[in-house]
Every structure is written in C-alpha cells, then in structure tokens.
Design a protein around this motif. Structure first.
Motif, PDB file in Angstrom:
ATOM      1  N   MET A 178      13.264  87.980  47.250  1.00  7.94           N
ATOM      2  CA  MET A 178      12.150  87.065  47.150  1.00  7.94           C
ATOM      3  C   MET A 178      11.540  86.913  45.526  1.00  7.94           C
ATOM      4  O   MET A 178      10.785  87.500  45.116  1.00  7.94           O
ATOM      5  N   PRO A 179      12.366  86.103  44.745  1.00  2.50           N
ATOM      6  CA  PRO A 179      12.028  85.899  43.507  1.00  2.50           C
ATOM      7  C   PRO A 179      10.778  85.215  42.982  1.00  2.50           C
ATOM      8  O   PRO A 179      10.548  85.460  41.874  1.00  2.50           O
ATOM      9  N   SER A 180      10.241  84.526  43.982  1.00  2.00           N
ATOM     10  CA  SER A 180       9.078  83.774  43.698  1.00  2.00           C
ATOM     11  C   SER A 180       8.273  83.599  45.023  1.00  2.00           C
ATOM     12  O   SER A 180       8.663  83.925  45.981  1.00  2.00           O
ATOM     13  N   GLY A 181       6.839  83.166  44.670  1.00  2.00           N
ATOM     14  CA  GLY A 181       5.950  83.020  45.732  1.00  2.00           C
ATOM     15  C   GLY A 181       4.991  82.344  45.424  1.00  2.00           C
ATOM     16  O   GLY A 181       4.679  82.122  44.209  1.00  2.00           O
ATOM     17  N   PHE A 195       8.677  85.218  39.478  1.00  2.00           N
ATOM     18  CA  PHE A 195       7.652  84.305  39.170  1.00  2.00           C
ATOM     19  C   PHE A 195       6.455  84.273  40.115  1.00  2.00           C
ATOM     20  O   PHE A 195       6.682  84.613  41.320  1.00  2.00           O
ATOM     21  N   VAL A 196       5.224  84.160  39.676  1.00  2.00           N
ATOM     22  CA  VAL A 196       3.948  84.255  40.472  1.00  2.00           C
ATOM     23  C   VAL A 196       3.498  82.727  40.283  1.00  2.00           C
ATOM     24  O   VAL A 196       3.049  82.359  39.220  1.00  2.00           O
ATOM     25  N   ILE A 197       3.699  81.741  41.298  1.00  2.00           N
ATOM     26  CA  ILE A 197       3.357  80.373  41.131  1.00  2.00           C
ATOM     27  C   ILE A 197       2.206  79.869  42.056  1.00  2.00           C
ATOM     28  O   ILE A 197       1.750  80.433  43.032  1.00  2.00           O
ATOM     29  N   SER A 198       1.261  79.126  41.118  1.00  2.00           N
ATOM     30  CA  SER A 198       0.345  78.739  41.832  1.00  2.00           C
ATOM     31  C   SER A 198       0.577  77.166  42.273  1.00  2.00           C
ATOM     32  O   SER A 198       1.004  76.221  41.234  1.00  2.00           O
ATOM     33  N   PRO A 199       0.471  76.924  43.609  1.00  6.38           N
ATOM     34  CA  PRO A 199       1.137  75.607  44.091  1.00  6.38           C
ATOM     35  C   PRO A 199       0.164  74.356  44.154  1.00  6.38           C
ATOM     36  O   PRO A 199       0.381  73.333  44.693  1.00  6.38           O
ATOM     37  N   LYS A 253      19.926  83.607  51.212  1.00  4.60           N
ATOM     38  CA  LYS A 253      19.958  84.992  50.714  1.00  4.60           C
ATOM     39  C   LYS A 253      18.449  85.301  49.741  1.00  4.60           C
ATOM     40  O   LYS A 253      18.176  86.372  49.534  1.00  4.60           O
ATOM     41  N   ASN A 254      17.733  84.192  49.604  1.00  2.00           N
ATOM     42  CA  ASN A 254      16.619  84.104  48.974  1.00  2.00           C
ATOM     43  C   ASN A 254      15.293  83.430  49.506  1.00  2.00           C
ATOM     44  O   ASN A 254      15.673  82.347  50.000  1.00  2.00           O
ATOM     45  N   VAL A 255      14.136  83.854  49.520  1.00  2.00           N
ATOM     46  CA  VAL A 255      13.194  83.093  50.151  1.00  2.00           C
ATOM     47  C   VAL A 255      11.868  83.167  48.984  1.00  2.00           C
ATOM     48  O   VAL A 255      11.951  83.969  48.107  1.00  2.00           O
ATOM     49  N   GLU A 256      10.967  82.180  49.363  1.00  2.00           N
ATOM     50  CA  GLU A 256       9.656  82.222  48.477  1.00  2.00           C
ATOM     51  C   GLU A 256       8.574  81.894  49.617  1.00  2.00           C
ATOM     52  O   GLU A 256       8.525  81.193  50.467  1.00  2.00           O
ATOM     53  N   HIS A 257       7.761  82.971  49.383  1.00  2.00           N
ATOM     54  CA  HIS A 257       6.596  82.861  50.334  1.00  2.00           C
ATOM     55  C   HIS A 257       5.442  82.089  50.028  1.00  2.00           C
ATOM     56  O   HIS A 257       5.564  81.413  48.927  1.00  2.00           O
TER      57      HIS A 257
END
Length: 305
Positions: A95-98, A132-136, A64-68
């Motif tokens: 897409m709650p986060s990426g 969320f905007v995530i720096s990996p 149901k949810n993806v993270e790019h």
C-alpha cells in the motif's frame, strides 16, 4: 593510424547495438519503478462487508498495490496498521499511498503544530510502508477567502515536512471544485500548484474528477510538467442521472468513455513525472464493482502498464 572503412562500419554497428541495448535496459528499469494499483474506494461496499475476501480477490486478479480510502480511529478497514500490513503482505500486496482528509481539526493554529490525530495518521502510514499520505479534498470552509486559503497552503507544506521525517511525502488529490472555484481571479488548482513545495507536497491528478468542471488533464499536465507523481486513472461517460460527483458524468470501465485515458497516462509517463498509476472507478453501469476493476486491470495491461 588509418582505420579501414569496413573496420569503422563494424565498430560503429557494434557501438549502435550497444547503445540500443543500453537504451532498452534503461527504459525497462524506468518501467520497473512504475507502480500500478487500485483505489479501494472503487470496491467500497465489498471492502466494507468483507475486506479480507475482497483483498484476496484483488490479489488473484493480479493487483499488487492498493490505495486505502478508510482510516478511522487509527484503523484501516477495521484493522490496526501492523495487522493490516501483515494481511496485505500475506496476499502479496503493498500500500504505497492512502487517502485521509486533512481538515481544520488537524492543525492547531495557536500552537502552530499538528494535532495528535494527524500525527497518528502520519505515524500509521509510515508503519504501513506508505510513500504518500494523501488528502483527497479540501473543506469548503478553507476556501472561502484568499488569505485563509493561502495560509492553508502553508499547512500543506508543513504536512510535507512532517511526512518527510518518516520518509514520506504529503499529497493532494483533486476533485472538480479546484477548476470551477476562484480566489482573487485565480483557479484554486493553480493556487495549489503554485504555492506548494513540490519536494514536500506531491500531486495526485484525478483525470476524471476535473472533467466535471471543464478541466482537461492533457492541458493541465502540459502547463505543469513533472508535477504529478501520482495519477487516478479514470474514464467518464454521460450519466443517465446525476453521476457520483453530482454532475452530468459518471465513471466507467477504462477505454469505454470519452476521456483520452491512454494518451493522458502516456503523457504522465513521458513528461508528467508520474510513477504511480492508481485505477479508480466509482460508477459501474450494468456490472459489479469487482468485475469493473477486473476489466480495468485488463485494459491497463493491454496498454502496457
């Protein structure tokens, strides 16, 4: 007025039943707020070759949810934010986060402000409906000396302030170097946790990456309770050759490796503050990436997620 023993016991039983029912309702509500999804890097080749059919397959599996993990020139997998959001909506996906690495080019030290490139990143994330905007990762040039590193922790907090204006949080996702590298006698991971504002900067704990440098997720979560709003759910096995991170381990289907995954995610739920559980697998042994993430999802559902 005297209350008979029988009446008292009956009232106590009803009260206990009501309390039990309320506890179950509250637990169900808490579980409902949890989000389980998949990091699309797990199926990066499929997403590169055929993003739309691949997303459709994920939806059919039950995701149901993806993270790019692909945002280039203001496009997600080749699509602008509004178009990509429409594509996801049509498939019943959100897409709650990426993941987008925040680098030196995104901060203008002279102006003490973010460059347009990073502002667009945040703007497009908001259009997508991300939380969320995530720096990996963190470029090696930013972790050579203590003062520069601490200065960039301030930029992390400022990014959190920027994201907050759009109803989001900035986030950081660990690899392994945070547990192997030190500045002024402190592990980088500790410096990150101790010098970022948790109201502005979320932590996404990758429970597999840290293992390459001797980090143990259970120990980290006990040291910093409530700090891990997101988690990359991952298992690891010894690699026949160098793994995806160049070390002695590589990821595998959940439950087949050496990491106590269920114990970790249960602790995340109990005291880690974790609400977002994102499956990620980067190595696949003798099955395809799509079959791997299908099996991962089945394991998570078996575990009650």
């Amino acid at each position: 007025m005297n209350i008979s023993r029988r009446s008292f016991l009956m009232k106590s039983t009803f009260a206990l039943a009501g309390t039990t029912l309320l506890s179950r309702q509250l637990f169900a509500m808490e579980r409902k707020r949890e989000v389980m999804g998949i990091q699309l890097y797990s199926i990066r080749d499929d997403m590169s070759k055929a993003p739309l059919p691949t997303l459709k397959l994920l939806a059919e599996m039950g995701y149901k949810n993806v993270e790019h993990a692909n945002y280039v020139n203001r496009k997600f997998y080749g699509y602008g934010a509004k178009d990509f959001k429409r594509i996801l909506n049509d498939l019943g996906l959100t897409m709650p986060s990426g993941h987008t690495v925040m680098g030196k080019q995104h901060w203008d030290a002279a102006k003490k402000d973010f460059t347009d490139e990073w502002k667009y990143t945040v703007e497009d994330a908001a259009i997508m409906g991300q939380k969320f905007v995530i720096s990996p990762s963190l470029d090696g040039s930013m972790r050579k000396n203590y003062d520069d590193f601490m200065g960039y922790m301030n930029v992390f907090n400022k990014s959190g302030e920027l994201c907050k204006k759009s109803g989001m949080k900035f986030g950081y996702h660990n690899h392994d170097f945070e547990f192997s590298e030190e500045l002024n006698g402190h592990k980088l991971f500790d410096l990150i946790l101790e010098n970022t504002d948790p109201s502005l900067v979320a932590q996404q704990l990758d429970i597999g990456n840290m293992y390459h440098a001797g980090g143990m997720a259970l120990d980290v979560m006990k040291k910093y309770p409530g700090r891990f709003e997101l988690m990359h759910v991952k298992d690891e096995i010894k690699a026949a050759t160098k793994g995806e991170m160049g070390g002695a381990y590589e990821s595998t289907v959940l439950g087949k490796g050496i990491i106590p995954v269920k114990e970790i995610i249960d602790l995340g739920r109990k005291s880690g503050g974790t609400k977002y559980f994102i499956i990620e697998q980067e190595s696949y042994q003798d099955i395809t990436p799509l079959e791997s993430v299908k099996q991962d999802l089945a394991v998570m559902k078996k575990w009650g997620y």
